[in-house]
Design an enzyme around this catalytic site. Structure first.
Site, mmCIF file in Angstrom:
data_model
loop_
_atom_site.group_PDB
_atom_site.id
_atom_site.type_symbol
_atom_site.label_atom_id
_atom_site.label_comp_id
_atom_site.label_asym_id
_atom_site.label_seq_id
_atom_site.Cartn_x
_atom_site.Cartn_y
_atom_site.Cartn_z
ATOM 1 N N GLU A 106 -52.528 89.569 -49.300
ATOM 2 C CA GLU A 106 -51.275 90.649 -49.411
ATOM 3 C C GLU A 106 -50.341 90.459 -48.139
ATOM 4 O O GLU A 106 -49.346 90.751 -48.055
ATOM 5 C CB GLU A 106 -51.512 91.523 -50.059
ATOM 6 C CG GLU A 106 -52.516 92.865 -49.350
ATOM 7 C CD GLU A 106 -53.919 92.542 -49.989
ATOM 8 O OE1 GLU A 106 -54.309 91.328 -50.074
ATOM 9 O OE2 GLU A 106 -54.558 93.652 -50.046
ATOM 10 N N PHE B 64 -56.418 86.929 -44.901
ATOM 11 C CA PHE B 64 -55.535 86.961 -44.173
ATOM 12 C C PHE B 64 -55.215 85.800 -42.876
ATOM 13 O O PHE B 64 -54.216 85.494 -42.311
ATOM 14 C CB PHE B 64 -54.636 88.344 -43.597
ATOM 15 C CG PHE B 64 -55.529 88.784 -42.186
ATOM 16 C CD1 PHE B 64 -55.198 88.440 -41.018
ATOM 17 C CD2 PHE B 64 -56.733 89.677 -42.331
ATOM 18 C CE1 PHE B 64 -55.960 88.682 -39.859
ATOM 19 C CE2 PHE B 64 -57.206 90.100 -41.361
ATOM 20 C CZ PHE B 64 -57.044 89.714 -40.001
ATOM 21 N N GLU C 19 -68.468 93.688 -36.953
ATOM 22 C CA GLU C 19 -67.385 92.864 -36.693
ATOM 23 C C GLU C 19 -66.357 93.514 -36.195
ATOM 24 O O GLU C 19 -65.780 94.277 -36.868
ATOM 25 C CB GLU C 19 -67.135 92.066 -38.002
ATOM 26 C CG GLU C 19 -65.940 91.125 -37.949
ATOM 27 C CD GLU C 19 -65.786 90.223 -39.132
ATOM 28 O OE1 GLU C 19 -65.719 90.804 -40.277
ATOM 29 O OE2 GLU C 19 -65.509 89.141 -39.203
ATOM 30 N N SER D 89 -64.026 89.683 -46.117
ATOM 31 C CA SER D 89 -64.827 90.673 -45.509
ATOM 32 C C SER D 89 -66.121 90.507 -46.415
ATOM 33 O O SER D 89 -66.278 90.425 -47.538
ATOM 34 C CB SER D 89 -64.200 91.989 -45.225
ATOM 35 O OG SER D 89 -63.953 92.600 -46.532
ATOM 36 N N LYS E 115 -55.547 83.177 -55.123
ATOM 37 C CA LYS E 115 -54.763 84.523 -54.732
ATOM 38 C C LYS E 115 -54.803 84.769 -53.233
ATOM 39 O O LYS E 115 -55.764 85.082 -52.571
ATOM 40 C CB LYS E 115 -55.873 85.768 -55.453
ATOM 41 C CG LYS E 115 -55.436 87.071 -55.830
ATOM 42 C CD LYS E 115 -54.648 87.665 -54.812
ATOM 43 C CE LYS E 115 -55.735 88.566 -54.118
ATOM 44 N NZ LYS E 115 -55.001 89.148 -52.715
ATOM 45 N N CYS F 283 -63.680 84.005 -38.504
ATOM 46 C CA CYS F 283 -65.099 84.394 -38.765
ATOM 47 C C CYS F 283 -65.985 83.534 -37.931
ATOM 48 O O CYS F 283 -67.104 83.593 -37.808
ATOM 49 C CB CYS F 283 -65.159 83.990 -40.195
ATOM 50 S SG CYS F 283 -65.024 82.298 -40.640
HETATM 51 P P1 NAD Z 1 -60.705 91.269 -47.405
HETATM 52 O O1 NAD Z 1 -62.019 91.248 -47.343
HETATM 53 O O2 NAD Z 1 -59.974 92.522 -46.709
HETATM 54 O O3 NAD Z 1 -59.552 90.515 -48.042
HETATM 55 C C1 NAD Z 1 -59.826 89.216 -48.747
HETATM 56 C C2 NAD Z 1 -59.284 89.220 -50.085
HETATM 57 O O4 NAD Z 1 -59.897 90.253 -51.070
HETATM 58 C C3 NAD Z 1 -57.899 89.430 -50.203
HETATM 59 O O5 NAD Z 1 -57.092 88.489 -51.032
HETATM 60 C C4 NAD Z 1 -57.531 90.900 -50.521
HETATM 61 O O6 NAD Z 1 -56.448 91.153 -51.300
HETATM 62 C C5 NAD Z 1 -58.851 91.139 -51.451
HETATM 63 N N1 NAD Z 1 -59.392 92.499 -51.380
HETATM 64 C C6 NAD Z 1 -59.388 93.447 -50.434
HETATM 65 N N2 NAD Z 1 -59.820 94.497 -50.902
HETATM 66 C C7 NAD Z 1 -60.476 94.280 -51.897
HETATM 67 C C8 NAD Z 1 -61.169 95.100 -52.880
HETATM 68 N N3 NAD Z 1 -61.650 96.023 -52.529
HETATM 69 N N4 NAD Z 1 -61.565 94.685 -54.008
HETATM 70 C C9 NAD Z 1 -61.147 93.296 -54.532
HETATM 71 N N5 NAD Z 1 -60.396 92.612 -53.750
HETATM 72 C C10 NAD Z 1 -60.043 93.035 -52.198
HETATM 73 O O7 NAD Z 1 -60.588 90.393 -45.786
HETATM 74 P P2 NAD Z 1 -59.384 90.011 -44.726
HETATM 75 O O8 NAD Z 1 -59.185 91.540 -43.966
HETATM 76 O O9 NAD Z 1 -58.058 89.431 -45.381
HETATM 77 O O10 NAD Z 1 -59.836 88.916 -43.890
HETATM 78 C C11 NAD Z 1 -60.782 89.230 -42.833
HETATM 79 C C12 NAD Z 1 -62.226 88.872 -43.298
HETATM 80 O O11 NAD Z 1 -62.171 87.650 -43.852
HETATM 81 C C13 NAD Z 1 -62.931 89.090 -41.982
HETATM 82 O O12 NAD Z 1 -64.312 89.863 -42.389
HETATM 83 C C14 NAD Z 1 -63.727 87.640 -41.872
HETATM 84 O O13 NAD Z 1 -64.750 87.418 -41.170
HETATM 85 C C15 NAD Z 1 -63.447 87.284 -43.292
HETATM 86 N N6 NAD Z 1 -63.604 85.725 -43.122
HETATM 87 C C16 NAD Z 1 -64.692 84.961 -43.444
HETATM 88 C C17 NAD Z 1 -64.635 83.598 -43.232
HETATM 89 C C18 NAD Z 1 -65.891 82.772 -43.804
HETATM 90 O O14 NAD Z 1 -65.726 81.634 -43.889
HETATM 91 N N7 NAD Z 1 -67.153 83.442 -43.850
HETATM 92 C C19 NAD Z 1 -63.616 82.880 -43.339
HETATM 93 C C20 NAD Z 1 -62.373 83.576 -42.997
HETATM 94 C C21 NAD Z 1 -62.195 85.077 -42.793
#
Ligand code: NAD
Length: 485
Positions: free
Chosen positions: A177, A150, A376, A227, A174, A282
Site C-alpha cells: 500500500e 514496499f 531487524e 516482514s 498485491k 532484506c
Molecule cells: P509487511 O510485512 O508490512 O508488508 C508486506 C505485505 O503484507 C504488504 O503487501 C502488506 O499490505 C501486507 N500486510 C501488512 N500487514 C499485514 C497483515 N497484518 N496481514 C496481512 N497482510 C499484511 O512488510 P513491508 O514493511 O512492506 O516490507 C519490509 C519487510 O519485508 C522487511 O521485514 C524486509 O526484511 C522484508 N523483505 C524480505 C525479503 C526477503 O526476501 N526475505 C525481501 C524484501 C523485503
C-alpha cells in the site's frame, strides 16, 4: 510528477477498488501526496479470479516456447522505458536514482531468465523396463498470487510474476500500500508486450485483501515477501487452506570481519551494504562482528560512511513511522551503553525538510543482547560487536532467529570456508556485502527468513509454479508383463 489513482488491473483494464476506503500514498522524499488508491473488496477479488481462470485455461495450451516470446518483447519495453520506471520508483519509494535504476536492471535480468525457461523445463524420459517408458512433464498450477513489500516496488514483483506467467499460470499481484504505482506500469507494459488479458492482474489493498487472497479457494499458490510477523500469518492461514505457500520474511544479516581482510574491499562493500536503499533491504549488513583487532579497517569504514550524503547518495526511509522506529533503536542503544560513532538521527535534507531521512549510523561496542544488534532495524544503521574468536562470532550469528544472509571478509580461503560452512544463513558471501545469488541460482534464506521450501527465483521457482506429472507408456506388445504391468 503526480499520478492518477492507482487502480486494480482486471482482465486487461484498470478499475478502482469498490470499497469506500481511500488510501493516500505519500512520497518519502518530501511528505507530499503522490496518489491514492481504493481498498478492494472480496467481490473485486472474485471478479479478477473469474477472468483469470478463463484466461489461464487458454494460456496453458500455448507452448512454453511461445509464451516466452511475450517476455522477449517485455524485456525490450523495460529497457525502452527504464528512465520513466526509475523515476516512479524514486518518487514512491524514496531511494536514490542509481538504486531505482538497479531495480529495473534486475527486473530485466529476471525477465531474461523467464525467456530462458524453455531451456530448463525440458522434462525427463527414460526406458524404465524393457519397452516401457516413463516421462515427466510439468503443468501450470492455475491462478497464483504474489504479495509484495514496499522496499523494492519493481524488483520483488518481478521475482515471481514473469516466471509464474511464463510457466503458464495467471497471476494476481498485491502491491504494498506504500508503493502501488510501479505495479500500474508493470500491468501496462505486460499488456503492450502482448500478454493476453486476464493473465496478469493487480489488486490494491491492505490486510483484508491479503486475508481474502489467503482464503480464496480458487487461488492455488501464494508467494509472500515481507516482514516475518506477516510471513508467519500468511504462511499459516494459506497453508491451513491447503494452498502451496512460500513466504519470505525479515532478516538480520551479519558480517564477520577478520583482521586480515582487504581494507578497501571490506570497507566499501560493508558501507554499501549497510547504507544501500537506506538499509531497507532484506540483504543489508546490519550487525558487524569484528574478530580481534580490526581497528584499521573499522576506521576506514567509518571514514567511508561519513562521506555519504543524505538526499544525494542516501535516499529516504519509507515513512515518518519508519524514521521514528530507526531513531528509537539508536537512542535505546546509546542508553544501553553502546557508543554512537556516526549519528544519523535528526537528519534534515535542505529543500526536503518534510522528507523522511535518517543519516548513516555506526554504533560501536554493541552487545548481542541489544535490540539494535538483534532485531531487524531496516535503516542505514550498522552495529559493531567486538569478539576475540571466530567461534564467538559464529555463536552470535547462529543464535539469531533470522537466516537470510551472512558475509565474511578475509583474505584466507580456509577461514572464509569455515565461516560460510558454519553460518546459519541461506545466502552467504565472501568479501561481498550483499550476497544476492543471481539467476539461475535461487533467492531464499533460512530459519525465520523463510517459511516453505525452495527458493523464490531461479531454477527453484520452476518447482514452485508447476506440478509434475509422470506418464508411463508401453507401445510394444512384445514388451511382456512385469511387476508393474
Ligand atoms: P509487511 O510485512 O508490512 O508488508 C508486506 C505485505 O503484507 C504488504 O503487501 C502488506 O499490505 C501486507 N500486510 C501488512 N500487514 C499485514 C497483515 N497484518 N496481514 C496481512 N497482510 C499484511 O512488510 P513491508 O514493511 O512492506 O516490507 C519490509 C519487510 O519485508 C522487511 O521485514 C524486509 O526484511 C522484508 N523483505 C524480505 C525479503 C526477503 O526476501 N526475505 C525481501 C524484501 C523485503
Amino acid at each position: 510528477m503526480i499520478f492518477n489513482e492507482a487502480k486494480n488491473f482486471i482482465n486487461g483494464a484498470f478499475k478502482s477498488g469498490s470499497s469506500s476506503k481511500i488510501h493516500r500514498v505519500i512520497s518519502p522524499l518530501d511528505g507530499k501526496e503522490l496518489t491514492t488508491f481504493t481498498e478492494s473488496t472480496s467481490e473485486d477479488l472474485d471478479e479478477i479470479i473469474s477472468f483469470a481462470q478463463k484466461a489461464q485455461k487458454a494460456w496453458q495450451k500455448v507452448t512454453l516456447k511461445e509464451r516466452a516470446q511475450v517476455f522477449y518483447k517485455y524485456k525490450q519495453l523495460l529497457e525502452k522505458n527504464s528512465a520513466e520506471l526509475t523515476e516512479v520508483i524514486y518518487l514512491e519509494n524514496g531511494k536514490v536514482h542509481g538504486e531505482a535504476k538497479a531495480e529495473i536492471d534486475k527486473a530485466i535480468e529476471l525477465t531474461e531468465f523467464a525467456c530462458s525457461l524453455p531451456q530448463f523445463v525440458n522434462g525427463e524420459n527414460m526406458e524404465v523396463s524393457r519397452g516401457i517408458y516413463c516421462a515427466s512433464t510439468r503443468s501450470p498450477l492455475g491462478v497464483v498470487a504474489s504479495i509484495v513489500p514496499f522496499n523494492f516496488p519493481s524488483m520483488v514483483p518481478h521475482w515471481t510474476i514473469v516466471n509464474a506467467l511464463a510457466l503458464g499460470n495467471a497471476v494476481i499481484l498485491k502491491p504494498s500500500e506504500a508503493v502501488p504505482i510501479s505495479s500500474q506500469y508493470i500491468a501496462k507494459l505486460l499488456k503492450e508486450a502482448g500478454l493476453p488479458d486476464g493473465l496478469f492482474n493487480v489488486i490494491n489493498g491492505t490486510q483484508s485483501t491479503v486475508e481474502n487472497i489467503c482464503d480464496h479457494p480458487d487461488i492455488k499458490a501464494i508467494t509472500f515477501v515481507g516482514s516475518t510477523k506477516v510471513a508467519k500469518i500468511v504462511y499459516q492461514r494459506a497453508s491451513h487452506n491447503l494452498k502451496q505457500v512460500l513466504a519470505l520474511g525479515g532478516a538480520k544479516n551479519h558480517i564477520v570481519l577478520l583482521p586480515d581482510a582487504h581494507p578497501e574491499m571490506a570497507s566499501s562493500n560493508i558501507v554499501a551494504s549497510m547504507s544501500g536503499c537506506s538499509g531497507q533491504r532484506c540483504m543489508a549488513a546490519s550487525t558487524l562482528i569484528a574478530v580481534g583487532n580490526c581497528d584499521t579497517i573499522l576506521n576506514k569504514l567509518i571514514g567511508d560512511a561519513q562521506k555519504i550524503k543524505c538526499g544525494t547518495t542516501l535516499g529516504a526511509v519509507i515513512s515518518k513511522a519508519a524514521k521514528e522506529r530507526i531513531e528509537g533503536y539508536i537512542t535505546e542503544a546509546e542508553k544501553q551503553g553502546a557508543k554512537i560513532i556516526l549519528d544519523g538521527r535528526n537528519t534534515v535534507v535542505p529543500g526536503k525538510e518534510n522528507g523522511f531521512y535518517v543519516g548513516p549510523t555506526i554504533i560501536d561496542y554493541a552487545t548481542a543482547d541489544m535490540p539494535v544488534a538483534r532485531e531487524e532495524v531496516f535503516g542505514p544503521v550498522l552495529s559493531i560487536i567486538r569478539v576475540d574468536t571466530i567461534e564467538e562470532a559464529l555463536a552470535i550469528e547462529n543464535a539469531n532467529p533470522y537466516g537470510n544472509a551472512c558475509s565474511v571478509f578475509t583474505q584466507s580461503g580456509g577461514l572464509a570456508n569455515y565461516v560460510t560452512e558454519n553460518a546459519s544463513a541461506g545466502m552467504c558471501g565472501v568479501n561481498i556485502g550483499v550476497p544476492v545469488p543471481r539467476e539461475p541460482f535461487g533467492f531464499g534464506g533460512w530459519n525465520e527468513s523463510r517459511f516453505g521450501s525452495g527458493d523464490i527465483t531461479g531454477k527453484s521457482s520452476i518447482g514452485f509454479f508447476t506440478k509434475e506429472k509422470k506418464t508411463t507408456t508401453k507401445w510394444n506388445p512384445e514388451a511382456g508383463t512385469n511387476w508393474m504391468s
